[in-house]
Design a protein around this motif. Structure first.
Motif, PDB file in Angstrom:
ATOM      1  N   GLY A 136     -38.491  37.450   9.301  1.00  0.00           N
ATOM      2  CA  GLY A 136     -38.361  38.244  10.516  1.00  0.00           C
ATOM      3  C   GLY A 136     -36.937  38.284  11.023  1.00  0.00           C
ATOM      4  O   GLY A 136     -36.440  39.341  11.449  1.00  0.00           O
ATOM      5  N   HIS A 137     -36.239  37.148  10.985  1.00  0.00           N
ATOM      6  CA  HIS A 137     -34.835  37.115  11.405  1.00  0.00           C
ATOM      7  C   HIS A 137     -33.971  38.006  10.507  1.00  0.00           C
ATOM      8  O   HIS A 137     -33.082  38.715  10.984  1.00  0.00           O
ATOM      9  CB  HIS A 137     -34.310  35.680  11.357  1.00  0.00           C
ATOM     10  N   ILE A 138     -34.225  37.973   9.203  1.00  0.00           N
ATOM     11  CA  ILE A 138     -33.438  38.790   8.282  1.00  0.00           C
ATOM     12  C   ILE A 138     -33.688  40.273   8.538  1.00  0.00           C
ATOM     13  O   ILE A 138     -32.762  41.093   8.457  1.00  0.00           O
ATOM     14  CB  ILE A 138     -33.758  38.399   6.823  1.00  0.00           C
ATOM     15  N   ALA A 139     -34.931  40.632   8.870  1.00  0.00           N
ATOM     16  CA  ALA A 139     -35.226  42.024   9.210  1.00  0.00           C
ATOM     17  C   ALA A 139     -34.417  42.462  10.427  1.00  0.00           C
ATOM     18  O   ALA A 139     -33.904  43.586  10.484  1.00  0.00           O
ATOM     19  CB  ALA A 139     -36.720  42.195   9.473  1.00  0.00           C
ATOM     20  N   ARG A 140     -34.283  41.565  11.422  1.00  0.00           N
ATOM     21  CA  ARG A 140     -33.487  41.907  12.596  1.00  0.00           C
ATOM     22  C   ARG A 140     -32.003  42.063  12.242  1.00  0.00           C
ATOM     23  O   ARG A 140     -31.317  42.948  12.762  1.00  0.00           O
ATOM     24  CB  ARG A 140     -33.681  40.840  13.670  1.00  0.00           C
ATOM     25  N   LEU A 141     -31.510  41.214  11.349  1.00  0.00           N
ATOM     26  CA  LEU A 141     -30.111  41.350  10.922  1.00  0.00           C
ATOM     27  C   LEU A 141     -29.886  42.654  10.173  1.00  0.00           C
ATOM     28  O   LEU A 141     -28.854  43.313  10.338  1.00  0.00           O
ATOM     29  CB  LEU A 141     -29.720  40.162  10.043  1.00  0.00           C
ATOM     30  N   ARG A 142     -30.840  43.028   9.324  1.00  0.00           N
ATOM     31  CA  ARG A 142     -30.691  44.288   8.590  1.00  0.00           C
ATOM     32  C   ARG A 142     -30.645  45.469   9.541  1.00  0.00           C
ATOM     33  O   ARG A 142     -29.870  46.409   9.345  1.00  0.00           O
ATOM     34  CB  ARG A 142     -31.848  44.447   7.595  1.00  0.00           C
ATOM     35  N   GLU A 143     -31.478  45.427  10.585  1.00  0.00           N
ATOM     36  CA  GLU A 143     -31.445  46.503  11.568  1.00  0.00           C
ATOM     37  C   GLU A 143     -30.124  46.485  12.329  1.00  0.00           C
ATOM     38  O   GLU A 143     -29.512  47.522  12.565  1.00  0.00           O
ATOM     39  CB  GLU A 143     -32.623  46.341  12.536  1.00  0.00           C
ATOM     40  N   PHE A 144     -29.657  45.304  12.710  1.00  0.00           N
ATOM     41  CA  PHE A 144     -28.414  45.187  13.478  1.00  0.00           C
ATOM     42  C   PHE A 144     -27.227  45.733  12.691  1.00  0.00           C
ATOM     43  O   PHE A 144     -26.373  46.428  13.235  1.00  0.00           O
ATOM     44  CB  PHE A 144     -28.182  43.717  13.835  1.00  0.00           C
ATOM     45  N   TYR A 145     -27.167  45.402  11.389  1.00  0.00           N
ATOM     46  CA  TYR A 145     -26.052  45.826  10.549  1.00  0.00           C
ATOM     47  C   TYR A 145     -26.335  47.109   9.771  1.00  0.00           C
ATOM     48  O   TYR A 145     -25.488  47.568   9.005  1.00  0.00           O
ATOM     49  CB  TYR A 145     -25.685  44.718   9.562  1.00  0.00           C
ATOM     50  N   ASP A 146     -27.548  47.692   9.955  1.00  0.00           N
ATOM     51  CA  ASP A 146     -27.938  48.906   9.243  1.00  0.00           C
ATOM     52  C   ASP A 146     -27.784  48.720   7.734  1.00  0.00           C
ATOM     53  O   ASP A 146     -27.208  49.566   7.044  1.00  0.00           O
ATOM     54  CB  ASP A 146     -27.112  50.107   9.712  1.00  0.00           C
ATOM     55  N   ALA A 147     -28.279  47.623   7.228  1.00  0.00           N
ATOM     56  CA  ALA A 147     -28.157  47.311   5.802  1.00  0.00           C
ATOM     57  C   ALA A 147     -29.434  47.703   5.072  1.00  0.00           C
ATOM     58  O   ALA A 147     -30.525  47.284   5.456  1.00  0.00           O
ATOM     59  CB  ALA A 147     -27.897  45.812   5.608  1.00  0.00           C
ATOM     60  N   GLU A 148     -29.286  48.505   4.018  1.00  0.00           N
ATOM     61  CA  GLU A 148     -30.448  48.938   3.249  1.00  0.00           C
ATOM     62  C   GLU A 148     -30.969  47.830   2.342  1.00  0.00           C
ATOM     63  O   GLU A 148     -32.157  47.771   2.051  1.00  0.00           O
ATOM     64  CB  GLU A 148     -30.086  50.161   2.398  1.00  0.00           C
ATOM     65  N   THR A 149     -30.090  46.975   1.848  1.00  0.00           N
ATOM     66  CA  THR A 149     -30.489  45.947   0.899  1.00  0.00           C
ATOM     67  C   THR A 149     -29.960  44.590   1.341  1.00  0.00           C
ATOM     68  O   THR A 149     -29.053  44.488   2.187  1.00  0.00           O
ATOM     69  CB  THR A 149     -29.937  46.248  -0.510  1.00  0.00           C
ATOM     70  N   LEU A 150     -30.503  43.538   0.729  1.00  0.00           N
ATOM     71  CA  LEU A 150     -30.003  42.201   1.032  1.00  0.00           C
ATOM     72  C   LEU A 150     -28.568  42.029   0.576  1.00  0.00           C
ATOM     73  O   LEU A 150     -27.779  41.301   1.184  1.00  0.00           O
ATOM     74  CB  LEU A 150     -30.897  41.151   0.367  1.00  0.00           C
ATOM     75  N   PHE A 151     -28.196  42.706  -0.519  1.00  0.00           N
ATOM     76  CA  PHE A 151     -26.814  42.633  -0.980  1.00  0.00           C
ATOM     77  C   PHE A 151     -25.866  43.200   0.073  1.00  0.00           C
ATOM     78  O   PHE A 151     -24.836  42.609   0.396  1.00  0.00           O
ATOM     79  CB  PHE A 151     -26.655  43.392  -2.302  1.00  0.00           C
ATOM     80  N   GLN A 152     -26.211  44.379   0.610  1.00  0.00           N
ATOM     81  CA  GLN A 152     -25.372  44.982   1.644  1.00  0.00           C
ATOM     82  C   GLN A 152     -25.292  44.087   2.879  1.00  0.00           C
ATOM     83  O   GLN A 152     -24.227  43.933   3.476  1.00  0.00           O
ATOM     84  CB  GLN A 152     -25.914  46.353   2.028  1.00  0.00           C
ATOM     85  N   LEU A 153     -26.433  43.491   3.255  1.00  0.00           N
ATOM     86  CA  LEU A 153     -26.428  42.613   4.418  1.00  0.00           C
ATOM     87  C   LEU A 153     -25.534  41.403   4.175  1.00  0.00           C
ATOM     88  O   LEU A 153     -24.732  41.022   5.028  1.00  0.00           O
ATOM     89  CB  LEU A 153     -27.862  42.164   4.730  1.00  0.00           C
ATOM     90  N   GLY A 154     -25.665  40.786   2.994  1.00  0.00           N
ATOM     91  CA  GLY A 154     -24.816  39.644   2.684  1.00  0.00           C
ATOM     92  C   GLY A 154     -23.348  40.004   2.698  1.00  0.00           C
ATOM     93  O   GLY A 154     -22.507  39.249   3.200  1.00  0.00           O
TER      94      GLY A 154
END
Length: 332
Positions: A290-308
């Motif tokens: 759930g936390h990672i989903a919030r980070l992806r939304e915050f950073y508008d990241a489509e993938t975990l690679f982009q988020l990282g």
């Protein structure tokens, strides 16, 4: 133990010890009646009826007893949890026999009753495990449904289910809708706006889609045919890629924060798995998801690679992630 024993209870226990470990019940009740009752209930103070006094006992003995009780209760719950599927087996068989869903052999079924449509959607949601994609045209959302929808959305996100939703521009100027979008975005849902016409549609776990089949949404088509479903997924992903990502928090007049523990970002940027992060932070894997989903939304990241990449960039001063993903990178 702090939740089990508030500080005021601890203070009273220490006072009893300071007086030799024995006080009258009246004296203790005069100082703090609620704390006295809790200490007696726990067994840290033993009440003597014959002289109405209280005796402080060794906390180690009390802790051992409470720990054993909790352990016994946990074992009982574990045993009961393993029995649940067997106890539900007859109901599961009845559910399957009732053929509440369309025949998979048909693949597409039209439903012409609004209540039946809602009934079927609730059944599908109860089996949902991974994600829901939603296209919701019409701008402003119905205000009378927002509270229930928000609660269900937060519940789904807490279970680790990914949610993506498309709105039309009318949502941007409707304050209640913007406030709703800000709340669910903070919880991890990803909400975008597409300034184009599109049909109302829900896709659950990429296995079944519900598409509006009339202008008033009184009719809907339930799709399980793989070829048709693949085409609908392509339509959604194409629209999602063209949609804009508004700052719902600014539109709602609220500060934009990730709502994620500060320690999680560096661990994720370092490439740790969900399980490793959960172990490091003392959280469940579902909570970490759930936390990672919030980070992806915050950073508008489509993938975990982009988020990282973006998390590492935020730490090192880089601004933007590269386009696309690295070969073999997992899409989270």
């Amino acid at each position: 133990m702090s939740d089990l024993l508030p500080e005021e209870d601890r203070a009273l226990y220490r006072e009893v010890l300071a007086q030799g470990g024995r006080v009258t019940l009246g004296e203790a009740m005069a100082r703090n009646p609620e704390a006295t009752r809790r200490l007696v209930d726990l067994g840290l103070l033993v009440h003597h009826d014959w002289d109405r006094s209280l005796t402080a006992v060794n906390p180690r003995a009390v802790a051992a007893r409470l720990g054993a009780d909790l352990c016994d209760a946990a074992v009982r719950r574990l045993v009961e949890s393993r029995q649940v599927p067997a106890r539900m087996a007859d109901l599961a068989q009845a559910y399957d026999t009732a053929r509440l869903r369309p025949d998979p052999g048909r693949g597409v079924e039209r439903v012409t009753d609004r209540q039946q449509i809602r009934h079927r959607i609730l059944q599908i949601e109860s089996e949902m495990r991974h994600e829901t994609l939603a296209a919701q045209p019409g701008g402003a959302r119905p205000t009378d449904q927002m509270r229930q929808s928000r609660d269900r959305t937060v519940e789904f996100l807490a279970r680790g289910i990914a949610l993506r939703t498309l709105y039309q521009p009318g949502a941007l100027t409707h304050r209640p809708t913007a406030e709703y979008a800000a709340v669910v975005s903070a919880a991890g849902e990803r909400v975008r706006v597409l300034d184009e016409p599109f049909r109302r549609m829900l896709i659950f776990d990429r296995r079944i889609a519900v598409v509006s089949a009339s202008a008033d949404d009184e009719h809907a088509v339930f799709v399980e045919d793989p070829a048709v479903l693949a085409a609908l997924l392509d339509v959604f992903e194409r629209d999602w890629a063209r949609a804009e990502r508004p700052d719902w928090h600014a539109l709602a007049g609220t500060p934009r924060e990730t709502g994620v523990p500060a320690e999680l970002g560096p661990l994720l940027a370092a490439g740790l798995t969900h399980r490793a992060i959960a172990s490091r932070l003392g959280l469940s894997e579902r909570t970490v998801a759930g936390h990672i989903a919030r980070l992806r939304e915050f950073y508008d990241a489509e993938t975990l690679f982009q988020l990282g990449w973006q998390l590492r960039g935020a730490r090192e001063g880089r601004a933007e992630p590269p386009d696309g993903t690295a070969p073999g990178a997992a899409d989270g």
